[in-house]
Design a protein around this motif. Sequence first.
Motif, PDB file in Angstrom:
ATOM      1  N   ALA A 137       0.726  -0.959   0.068  1.00  0.00           N
ATOM      2  CA  ALA A 137      -0.047  -0.273   0.084  1.00  0.00           C
ATOM      3  C   ALA A 137       0.808   1.336   0.080  1.00  0.00           C
ATOM      4  O   ALA A 137       0.621   2.198  -0.745  1.00  0.00           O
ATOM      5  CB  ALA A 137      -0.961   0.010   1.192  1.00  0.00           C
ATOM      6  N   GLU A 138       1.741   1.343   0.834  1.00  0.00           N
ATOM      7  CA  GLU A 138       2.500   2.570   1.026  1.00  0.00           C
ATOM      8  C   GLU A 138       3.583   2.720  -0.131  1.00  0.00           C
ATOM      9  O   GLU A 138       4.002   3.826  -0.657  1.00  0.00           O
ATOM     10  CB  GLU A 138       3.513   2.420   2.258  1.00  0.00           C
ATOM     11  N   ARG A 172       1.376   4.073  -2.912  1.00  0.00           N
ATOM     12  CA  ARG A 172       1.044   5.385  -2.656  1.00  0.00           C
ATOM     13  C   ARG A 172       2.308   6.410  -2.944  1.00  0.00           C
ATOM     14  O   ARG A 172       2.251   7.541  -3.632  1.00  0.00           O
ATOM     15  CB  ARG A 172       0.461   5.560  -1.128  1.00  0.00           C
ATOM     16  N   LYS A 210      -2.030   8.284   4.163  1.00  0.00           N
ATOM     17  CA  LYS A 210      -1.539   6.792   4.228  1.00  0.00           C
ATOM     18  C   LYS A 210      -3.000   5.826   4.668  1.00  0.00           C
ATOM     19  O   LYS A 210      -4.111   6.303   4.883  1.00  0.00           O
ATOM     20  CB  LYS A 210      -0.745   6.545   5.587  1.00  0.00           C
ATOM     21  N   PHE A 211      -2.735   4.640   3.948  1.00  0.00           N
ATOM     22  CA  PHE A 211      -3.766   3.689   4.136  1.00  0.00           C
ATOM     23  C   PHE A 211      -3.921   2.932   5.624  1.00  0.00           C
ATOM     24  O   PHE A 211      -2.701   2.930   6.263  1.00  0.00           O
ATOM     25  CB  PHE A 211      -3.783   2.604   3.080  1.00  0.00           C
ATOM     26  N   THR A 253      -4.905   0.164   6.161  1.00  0.00           N
ATOM     27  CA  THR A 253      -4.681  -1.324   5.940  1.00  0.00           C
ATOM     28  C   THR A 253      -3.333  -1.489   5.054  1.00  0.00           C
ATOM     29  O   THR A 253      -3.048  -0.668   4.138  1.00  0.00           O
ATOM     30  CB  THR A 253      -5.941  -2.152   5.477  1.00  0.00           C
ATOM     31  N   LYS A 254      -2.710  -2.806   5.094  1.00  0.00           N
ATOM     32  CA  LYS A 254      -1.474  -3.015   4.609  1.00  0.00           C
ATOM     33  C   LYS A 254      -1.609  -3.750   3.110  1.00  0.00           C
ATOM     34  O   LYS A 254      -1.115  -3.356   2.446  1.00  0.00           O
ATOM     35  CB  LYS A 254      -0.599  -3.919   5.410  1.00  0.00           C
ATOM     36  N   PHE A 309      -5.862  -2.273   0.938  1.00  0.00           N
ATOM     37  CA  PHE A 309      -5.995  -0.856   0.565  1.00  0.00           C
ATOM     38  C   PHE A 309      -6.873  -0.498  -0.775  1.00  0.00           C
ATOM     39  O   PHE A 309      -7.390   0.564  -0.927  1.00  0.00           O
ATOM     40  CB  PHE A 309      -4.726  -0.176   0.382  1.00  0.00           C
ATOM     41  N   ASP A 310      -7.045  -1.631  -1.664  1.00  0.00           N
ATOM     42  CA  ASP A 310      -7.828  -1.391  -2.866  1.00  0.00           C
ATOM     43  C   ASP A 310      -9.366  -1.129  -2.517  1.00  0.00           C
ATOM     44  O   ASP A 310      -9.978  -0.459  -3.304  1.00  0.00           O
ATOM     45  CB  ASP A 310      -7.879  -2.766  -3.802  1.00  0.00           C
ATOM     46  N   GLU A 313     -10.051   0.435   0.342  1.00  0.00           N
ATOM     47  CA  GLU A 313     -10.015   1.706   0.694  1.00  0.00           C
ATOM     48  C   GLU A 313     -10.012   2.829  -0.294  1.00  0.00           C
ATOM     49  O   GLU A 313     -10.738   3.515  -0.152  1.00  0.00           O
ATOM     50  CB  GLU A 313      -8.605   1.878   1.582  1.00  0.00           C
ATOM     51  N   GLU A 362     -10.204  -6.495   9.202  1.00  0.00           N
ATOM     52  CA  GLU A 362      -9.591  -5.254   8.467  1.00  0.00           C
ATOM     53  C   GLU A 362     -10.860  -4.559   7.576  1.00  0.00           C
ATOM     54  O   GLU A 362     -10.941  -3.309   7.530  1.00  0.00           O
ATOM     55  CB  GLU A 362      -8.621  -5.603   7.490  1.00  0.00           C
ATOM     56  N   ILE A 420     -12.342  -0.843   7.879  1.00  0.00           N
ATOM     57  CA  ILE A 420     -12.307   0.221   6.592  1.00  0.00           C
ATOM     58  C   ILE A 420     -13.707   0.415   6.920  1.00  0.00           C
ATOM     59  O   ILE A 420     -13.828   2.093   6.730  1.00  0.00           O
ATOM     60  CB  ILE A 420     -12.073  -0.805   5.485  1.00  0.00           C
TER      61      ILE A 420
END
Length: 243
Positions: free
Chosen positions: A71-72, A75, A178-179, A181-182, A185-186, A188, A233, A237
């Motif tokens: 996710a990060e 991003r 930042k999201f 969740t790891k 994130f899709d 999110e 998770e 969300i």
Amino acid sequence: MQKCCIVIPCYNEAERILVNEFVAFVNEHPNFSLLFVNDGSTDNTQELLEKLCANHPNINFVSLPTNQGKAEAVRKGLLSLIGKGYFYLGFWDADLSTPLSEAVRFIACFESTSSIKIVIGTRFKRLGSNIERSTKRHIFGRIFATFTSNILNLPVYDSQCGAKIFEANLVEELFKEKFITKWIFDVELLARYQNLVGRETLLKSVIELPLLEWKEVSGSKISLFYLLKVPFELLKIRNYYSR
């Protein structure tokens, strides 16, 4: 065709990056660029990317000092591309389970209908497609999709396909925070977009494109322990984005 750059997050992918396929794609499609994000790899991923990018101006990479998760990595990669002249930005799995040739079909969706702002791949097995997915993964995917649809109140079939492209002007708003969740994130992203434009606009501007080809590749970084956490998770969300 407008310019598009695709972010490819990679963590310890030195043995799985299909160099020749990436090079062949950018050579055949000069309007596409690739940005690899080396997410703190401890194998030879850094060296492989240095060699790959040295002779191909449409392929670049950045390295994160430590592993921060998909996710990060996605991003930060996408945010680094804002203001660089791209009309479309997206992300893709490094193992090319979704062939890069599908990205051309994604862009065609945008250019055929002006209301489309986000195109996401969907692994819908049907006649005329070549979707190679294990029964176990398919069943888990359908269960996950059912929970996701209920939580978001959206008829999404496959939020987790690792192939997505956006109009570039959406990226800063969708990825600036930042999201929480790891790995999912899709989900999110859809929640963020729904909060940004409303459900009705989302339904008109997001399309799930059934892939012509998808192949399951071994070596997933998602642990069994994390899969057990997925229902919690999803609830996190829902609670966070319904505030």
